[in-house]
Design an enzyme around this catalytic site. Structure first.
Site, mmCIF file in Angstrom:
data_model
loop_
_atom_site.group_PDB
_atom_site.id
_atom_site.type_symbol
_atom_site.label_atom_id
_atom_site.label_comp_id
_atom_site.label_asym_id
_atom_site.label_seq_id
_atom_site.Cartn_x
_atom_site.Cartn_y
_atom_site.Cartn_z
ATOM 1 N N HIS A 1 48.073 36.320 39.051
ATOM 2 C CA HIS A 1 46.589 36.946 39.560
ATOM 3 C C HIS A 1 45.914 37.370 38.257
ATOM 4 C CE1 HIS A 1 44.784 40.207 41.187
ATOM 5 N NE2 HIS A 1 45.194 39.895 41.964
ATOM 6 N N ASP B 1 54.517 41.482 36.497
ATOM 7 C CA ASP B 1 53.660 41.978 36.776
ATOM 8 C C ASP B 1 54.553 42.006 38.107
ATOM 9 O OD1 ASP B 1 51.558 42.927 38.894
ATOM 10 O OD2 ASP B 1 50.344 40.860 38.520
ATOM 11 N N GLN C 1 53.724 42.722 43.593
ATOM 12 C CA GLN C 1 54.342 42.324 44.705
ATOM 13 C C GLN C 1 55.692 42.289 44.983
ATOM 14 O OE1 GLN C 1 52.390 40.874 47.229
ATOM 15 N NE2 GLN C 1 50.763 40.906 46.400
ATOM 16 N N LYS D 1 49.898 49.003 47.256
ATOM 17 C CA LYS D 1 50.284 48.066 48.313
ATOM 18 C C LYS D 1 51.684 48.221 48.682
ATOM 19 C CE LYS D 1 48.213 44.617 44.904
ATOM 20 N NZ LYS D 1 47.358 43.858 46.008
ATOM 21 N N CYS E 1 41.871 35.941 43.811
ATOM 22 C CA CYS E 1 42.708 36.223 42.342
ATOM 23 C C CYS E 1 42.897 35.287 41.650
ATOM 24 C CB CYS E 1 42.776 37.859 42.036
ATOM 25 S SG CYS E 1 41.646 38.598 42.483
HETATM 26 N N1 PMP Z 1 48.824 41.594 40.278
HETATM 27 C C1 PMP Z 1 49.217 40.712 41.440
HETATM 28 C C2 PMP Z 1 50.249 39.602 41.680
HETATM 29 C C3 PMP Z 1 49.158 41.341 42.786
HETATM 30 O O1 PMP Z 1 48.693 41.133 43.757
HETATM 31 C C4 PMP Z 1 47.806 42.192 42.199
HETATM 32 C C5 PMP Z 1 46.706 42.611 43.562
HETATM 33 N N2 PMP Z 1 46.402 41.397 44.721
HETATM 34 C C6 PMP Z 1 47.711 42.455 40.891
HETATM 35 C C7 PMP Z 1 48.011 43.021 40.133
HETATM 36 C C8 PMP Z 1 46.357 43.468 41.173
HETATM 37 O O2 PMP Z 1 46.563 44.283 41.364
HETATM 38 P P1 PMP Z 1 45.229 46.068 42.020
HETATM 39 O O3 PMP Z 1 44.673 45.422 42.308
HETATM 40 O O4 PMP Z 1 45.925 47.623 42.788
HETATM 41 O O5 PMP Z 1 45.593 46.242 40.196
#
Ligand code: PMP
Length: 406
Positions: free
Chosen positions: A123, A200, A203, A226, A364
């Site tokens: 991401h 990270d 998920q 999430k 993203c």
């Molecule tokens: N890493 C991953 C794998 C994600 O899916 C997301 C959210 N889509 C993020 C980072 C970023 O999370 P946040 O927008 O809640 O900071």
């Protein structure tokens, strides 16, 4: 033994799931972007605001003490979720801020030519903060390639590690494909090369049991929203000795030891990294979400989500115009797909007419989309409250959307 989880038993906990969208019952398949909230979370936050609220850490009065206790109790719940110690959990604005915190503070020890390894599946939250270091310091970014099935090329990863590698930062589970990375092995190899590790878990922590001690990871980050918790808060896990070695991130109240005109000392972690009034109510909601989740067998939940994915894939089998991104066996309940002759955004909009909420775009994760040779995909993501009937409603609505664009 096959573990069984019944989503009907939890649906009543989610007030929003009974609403209608465009004349149809809501079929919410966008939980990978943000999950809905159970009553336990909503009520914990309301209770705090109605019954006991004040700023934390600074007061000598009852409400301040009660609120501080609730805030720190939430930290305990989050620590328990991933088997961390209490002082190893920093509350942040979310996974994104947690990665920025590490990149910014750890990054101050880096110099031109130092290397950071990420993967093509990341991401942007786990790419851009490292790009800042490339731009500012001349740090070199290396990407673990993604194979055709969405898994990481571990052979290539071994080849990327060298004595200039300072950090390996990879996602636990892809938000695009749901493919799970072999993080234990990734961490082991990074350590052997003398590099630090950041996972990270935005998920991963939602769908997998995480034990940071067993993983021996240096940093693990995730967001509450999430994980059935509120927005505006997340967690940075950092090994005690790693956090202790980091300089502060932001300056302000609460993160200091003593402030004089020409001298300053800093608080110990985790408070060193929590400048200013934190997201107090959100932390309480975060703790409530984690406590609520603790009642379930996580493996049974993951098996349920994966069964929904398998059900949909089986029903779509033989549809030649449909391409699934990420077919590696080790994956969770996320289905990213493209449809010949129709843009993902259009598919999502037609599905919405039938009450089915999916996401569409680059998620993203532009390097991964480029790797797959697509500009966007639609994504249905399954959570513990989704049912087989909803999986079927999605497939039926998709068939209607296909006819619409045929
Ligand atoms: N890493 C991953 C794998 C994600 O899916 C997301 C959210 N889509 C993020 C980072 C970023 O999370 P946040 O927008 O809640 O900071």
């Amino acid at each position: 033994m096959t573990l069984h989880f019944d989503p009907q038993s939890v649906r009543a906990d989610f007030p929003i799931l009974s609403r209608q969208v465009n004349g149809h019952p809501l079929v919410y398949l966008d939980s990978a972007a943000s999950a809905q909230k159970p009553r336990a979370v909503i009520e914990a936050m309301t209770r705090a605001m109605e019954g006991s609220y004040a700023n934390v850490h600074r007061g000598l009065h009852t409400l301040a003490n009660e609120t501080t206790e609730a805030y720190e109790k939430a930290r305990e719940s989050v620590a328990r979720l991933i088997n961390a110690d209490l002082n190893e959990i920093v509350f942040t604005k979310g996974g994104t801020e947690a990665i920025n915190l590490v990149a910014d503070t750890f990054g101050r020890s880096l110099k031109a030519g130092d290397e950071i390894i990420v993967s093509q599946a990341e991401h942007h939250a786990n790419i851009v903060p490292w790009h800042f270091l490339r731009e500012r310091l001349g740090v070199v970014l290396r990407f673990i390639p993604v194979l055709d099935d969405g898994s990481l090329d571990m052979e290539a990863y071994r080849g990327l590690l060298n004595d200039r590698t300072r950090m390996v930062a990879v996602g636990h589970m892809s938000n695009v494909t749901g493919v799970i990375a072999p993080i234990a092995e990734i961490i082991r190899l990074a350590k052997a090369a003398g590099a630090l590790t950041l996972i990270d878990g935005c998920q991963g922590v939602v769908h997998l049991a995480v034990d940071v001690k067993a993983l021996d990871v240096d940093f693990y980050v995730f967001s509450a929203h999430k994980l059935y918790g509120p927005t505006g808060i997340g967690a940075l896990y950092g090994k005690a000795e790693r956090l202790a070695a980091l300089p502060p991130y932001q300056g302000g109240g609460e993160m200091i030891g003593l402030v004089e005109e020409q001298r300053i000392t800093y608080a110990e972690p985790p408070h060193r990294f929590e400048a200013g009034t934190p997201a107090i109510i959100e932390a309480i909601g975060f703790g409530a979400a984690v406590d609520w989740l603790a009642q379930f067998d996580r493996q049974a939940v993951a098996a349920h989500e994966r069964a929904l994915y398998d059900r949909v894939v089986a029903r779509l089998d033989g549809d030649n115009g449909l391409r699934i991104l990420g077919t590696a066996p080790d994956k969770g309940g996320i289905l990213s797909f493209t449809v010949e002759g129709a843009h993902a955004h259009d598919i999502a909009q037609v599905l919405d007419r039938y009450g089915v909420a999916v996401r569409a775009g680059t998620h993203c994760a532009e390097p991964l989309m480029r790797r797959f040779g697509v500009t966007s995909s639609a994504r249905a993501s399954f959570a513990l409250y989704n049912t087989e009937a909803e999986a079927d409603a999605f497939v039926d609505a998709l068939a209607k959307a296909r006819r619409f664009f045929a």
